[in-house]
Design a protein around this motif. Structure first.
Motif, PDB file in Angstrom:
ATOM      1  N   MET A   1     -90.438  87.313 -31.522  1.00 17.98           N
ATOM      2  CA  MET A   1     -90.367  87.597 -30.096  1.00 17.98           C
ATOM      3  C   MET A   1     -91.768  87.559 -29.495  1.00 17.98           C
ATOM      4  O   MET A   1     -91.912  87.467 -28.302  1.00 17.98           O
ATOM      5  CB  MET A   1     -89.711  88.951 -29.901  1.00 17.98           C
ATOM      6  N   PHE A   2     -92.778  87.595 -30.347  1.00 13.56           N
ATOM      7  CA  PHE A   2     -94.149  87.612 -29.835  1.00 13.56           C
ATOM      8  C   PHE A   2     -94.558  86.264 -29.268  1.00 13.56           C
ATOM      9  O   PHE A   2     -95.485  86.195 -28.492  1.00 13.56           O
ATOM     10  CB  PHE A   2     -95.112  88.059 -30.934  1.00 13.56           C
ATOM     11  N   GLY A   3     -93.870  85.206 -29.629  1.00 15.18           N
ATOM     12  CA  GLY A   3     -94.170  83.889 -29.099  1.00 15.18           C
ATOM     13  C   GLY A   3     -93.514  83.611 -27.759  1.00 15.18           C
ATOM     14  O   GLY A   3     -93.709  82.551 -27.179  1.00 15.18           O
ATOM     15  N   LEU A   4     -92.734  84.565 -27.260  1.00 17.55           N
ATOM     16  CA  LEU A   4     -92.055  84.402 -25.979  1.00 17.55           C
ATOM     17  C   LEU A   4     -92.827  85.100 -24.874  1.00 17.55           C
ATOM     18  O   LEU A   4     -93.524  86.079 -25.115  1.00 17.55           O
ATOM     19  CB  LEU A   4     -90.644  85.009 -26.039  1.00 17.55           C
ATOM     20  N   THR A   5     -92.665  84.607 -23.668  1.00 18.73           N
ATOM     21  CA  THR A   5     -93.233  85.302 -22.514  1.00 18.73           C
ATOM     22  C   THR A   5     -92.355  86.511 -22.193  1.00 18.73           C
ATOM     23  O   THR A   5     -91.211  86.607 -22.656  1.00 18.73           O
ATOM     24  CB  THR A   5     -93.285  84.380 -21.286  1.00 18.73           C
ATOM     25  N   GLY A   6     -92.864  87.397 -21.391  1.00 21.21           N
ATOM     26  CA  GLY A   6     -92.072  88.548 -20.953  1.00 21.21           C
ATOM     27  C   GLY A   6     -90.815  88.101 -20.216  1.00 21.21           C
ATOM     28  O   GLY A   6     -89.740  88.681 -20.389  1.00 21.21           O
ATOM     29  N   PHE A   7     -90.938  87.064 -19.395  1.00 24.70           N
ATOM     30  CA  PHE A   7     -89.787  86.546 -18.654  1.00 24.70           C
ATOM     31  C   PHE A   7     -88.735  85.994 -19.612  1.00 24.70           C
ATOM     32  O   PHE A   7     -87.538  86.238 -19.439  1.00 24.70           O
ATOM     33  CB  PHE A   7     -90.246  85.466 -17.671  1.00 24.70           C
ATOM     34  N   GLN A   8     -89.163  85.287 -20.644  1.00 24.91           N
ATOM     35  CA  GLN A   8     -88.218  84.759 -21.630  1.00 24.91           C
ATOM     36  C   GLN A   8     -87.525  85.892 -22.383  1.00 24.91           C
ATOM     37  O   GLN A   8     -86.332  85.813 -22.668  1.00 24.91           O
ATOM     38  CB  GLN A   8     -88.934  83.813 -22.594  1.00 24.91           C
ATOM     39  N   ARG A   9     -88.263  86.950 -22.684  1.00 23.62           N
ATOM     40  CA  ARG A   9     -87.633  88.112 -23.326  1.00 23.62           C
ATOM     41  C   ARG A   9     -86.599  88.724 -22.403  1.00 23.62           C
ATOM     42  O   ARG A   9     -85.502  89.086 -22.836  1.00 23.62           O
ATOM     43  CB  ARG A   9     -88.687  89.153 -23.710  1.00 23.62           C
ATOM     44  N   ASP A  10     -86.924  88.835 -21.121  1.00 23.14           N
ATOM     45  CA  ASP A  10     -85.962  89.374 -20.159  1.00 23.14           C
ATOM     46  C   ASP A  10     -84.701  88.511 -20.120  1.00 23.14           C
ATOM     47  O   ASP A  10     -83.580  89.027 -20.094  1.00 23.14           O
ATOM     48  CB  ASP A  10     -86.571  89.459 -18.766  1.00 23.14           C
ATOM     49  N   LEU A  11     -84.873  87.200 -20.114  1.00 24.17           N
ATOM     50  CA  LEU A  11     -83.726  86.298 -20.130  1.00 24.17           C
ATOM     51  C   LEU A  11     -82.871  86.534 -21.361  1.00 24.17           C
ATOM     52  O   LEU A  11     -81.638  86.601 -21.286  1.00 24.17           O
ATOM     53  CB  LEU A  11     -84.189  84.836 -20.102  1.00 24.17           C
ATOM     54  N   LEU A  12     -83.520  86.659 -22.501  1.00 24.16           N
ATOM     55  CA  LEU A  12     -82.808  86.863 -23.755  1.00 24.16           C
ATOM     56  C   LEU A  12     -81.982  88.147 -23.718  1.00 24.16           C
ATOM     57  O   LEU A  12     -80.819  88.157 -24.127  1.00 24.16           O
ATOM     58  CB  LEU A  12     -83.819  86.897 -24.903  1.00 24.16           C
ATOM     59  N   TYR A  13     -82.542  89.208 -23.193  1.00 16.18           N
ATOM     60  CA  TYR A  13     -81.824  90.475 -23.094  1.00 16.18           C
ATOM     61  C   TYR A  13     -80.628  90.372 -22.142  1.00 16.18           C
ATOM     62  O   TYR A  13     -79.549  90.897 -22.439  1.00 16.18           O
ATOM     63  CB  TYR A  13     -82.756  91.599 -22.644  1.00 16.18           C
ATOM     64  N   VAL A  14     -80.811  89.710 -21.005  1.00 14.57           N
ATOM     65  CA  VAL A  14     -79.695  89.553 -20.059  1.00 14.57           C
ATOM     66  C   VAL A  14     -78.576  88.740 -20.702  1.00 14.57           C
ATOM     67  O   VAL A  14     -77.399  89.103 -20.601  1.00 14.57           O
ATOM     68  CB  VAL A  14     -80.167  88.898 -18.737  1.00 14.57           C
ATOM     69  N   ILE A  15     -78.922  87.667 -21.375  1.00 11.50           N
ATOM     70  CA  ILE A  15     -77.913  86.824 -22.019  1.00 11.50           C
ATOM     71  C   ILE A  15     -77.191  87.605 -23.115  1.00 11.50           C
ATOM     72  O   ILE A  15     -75.969  87.528 -23.249  1.00 11.50           O
ATOM     73  CB  ILE A  15     -78.549  85.543 -22.576  1.00 11.50           C
ATOM     74  N   ALA A  16     -77.942  88.385 -23.888  1.00 15.19           N
ATOM     75  CA  ALA A  16     -77.335  89.167 -24.973  1.00 15.19           C
ATOM     76  C   ALA A  16     -76.370  90.221 -24.439  1.00 15.19           C
ATOM     77  O   ALA A  16     -75.385  90.550 -25.092  1.00 15.19           O
ATOM     78  CB  ALA A  16     -78.421  89.825 -25.812  1.00 15.19           C
ATOM     79  N   GLY A  17     -76.635  90.727 -23.242  1.00 14.33           N
ATOM     80  CA  GLY A  17     -75.802  91.786 -22.681  1.00 14.33           C
ATOM     81  C   GLY A  17     -74.663  91.303 -21.814  1.00 14.33           C
ATOM     82  O   GLY A  17     -73.957  92.113 -21.211  1.00 14.33           O
ATOM     83  N   THR A  18     -74.473  89.991 -21.737  1.00 17.64           N
ATOM     84  CA  THR A  18     -73.451  89.421 -20.877  1.00 17.64           C
ATOM     85  C   THR A  18     -72.676  88.371 -21.672  1.00 17.64           C
ATOM     86  O   THR A  18     -73.253  87.651 -22.474  1.00 17.64           O
ATOM     87  CB  THR A  18     -74.109  88.751 -19.641  1.00 17.64           C
ATOM     88  N   ASP A  19     -71.380  88.275 -21.429  1.00 18.05           N
ATOM     89  CA  ASP A  19     -70.548  87.319 -22.157  1.00 18.05           C
ATOM     90  C   ASP A  19     -70.644  85.937 -21.528  1.00 18.05           C
ATOM     91  O   ASP A  19     -70.057  85.680 -20.476  1.00 18.05           O
ATOM     92  CB  ASP A  19     -69.094  87.787 -22.184  1.00 18.05           C
ATOM     93  N   LYS A  20     -71.416  85.059 -22.156  1.00 13.92           N
ATOM     94  CA  LYS A  20     -71.582  83.666 -21.739  1.00 13.92           C
ATOM     95  C   LYS A  20     -71.842  83.507 -20.237  1.00 13.92           C
ATOM     96  O   LYS A  20     -71.086  82.861 -19.522  1.00 13.92           O
ATOM     97  CB  LYS A  20     -70.369  82.838 -22.163  1.00 13.92           C
ATOM     98  N   PRO A  21     -72.938  84.092 -19.760  1.00 13.30           N
ATOM     99  CA  PRO A  21     -73.239  83.983 -18.330  1.00 13.30           C
ATOM    100  C   PRO A  21     -73.691  82.577 -17.946  1.00 13.30           C
ATOM    101  O   PRO A  21     -74.285  81.859 -18.757  1.00 13.30           O
ATOM    102  CB  PRO A  21     -74.384  84.979 -18.147  1.00 13.30           C
TER     103      PRO A  21
END
Length: 93
Positions: A1-21
């Motif tokens: 996760m250290f190779g990702l930007t903060g924005f990319q981490r935020d995207l990853l969390y939103v996607i993980a918390g939503t069913d196929k958004p």
């Protein structure tokens, strides 16, 4: 996760918390959470980066709309990040 930007981490969390958004759903959720407008020129290249790195799967809902889903590698990345954060917090508190 250290190779990702903060924005990319935020995207990853939103996607993980939503069913196929869809991309639009992800955009709306982040705009609500962050309180800032997110333009397409920022959103979709970052989603593509997550897909290219194997953390997110991209599929088709209809002719104009794609969905995004977390992969096993993406879930593992989130778990590793949370463990790292927990370790750091335990040391500081």
């Amino acid at each position: 996760m250290f190779g990702l930007t903060g924005f990319q981490r935020d995207l990853l969390y939103v996607i993980a918390g939503t069913d196929k958004p869809s991309g639009q759903t992800i955009k709306s959720e982040l705009e609500t959470d962050l309180g800032d407008e997110i333009n397409h020129g920022r959103l979709y290249p970052n989603l593509d980066t997550l897909v290219d790195r194997g953390y997110v799967e991209k599929g088709t809902i209809d002719r104009r709309t794609n969905y995004y889903a977390i992969t096993d590698a993406g879930e593992e990345l989130i778990h590793e990040r949370r463990e790292w954060e927990d370790e750091r917090l335990d040391e500081e508190i």
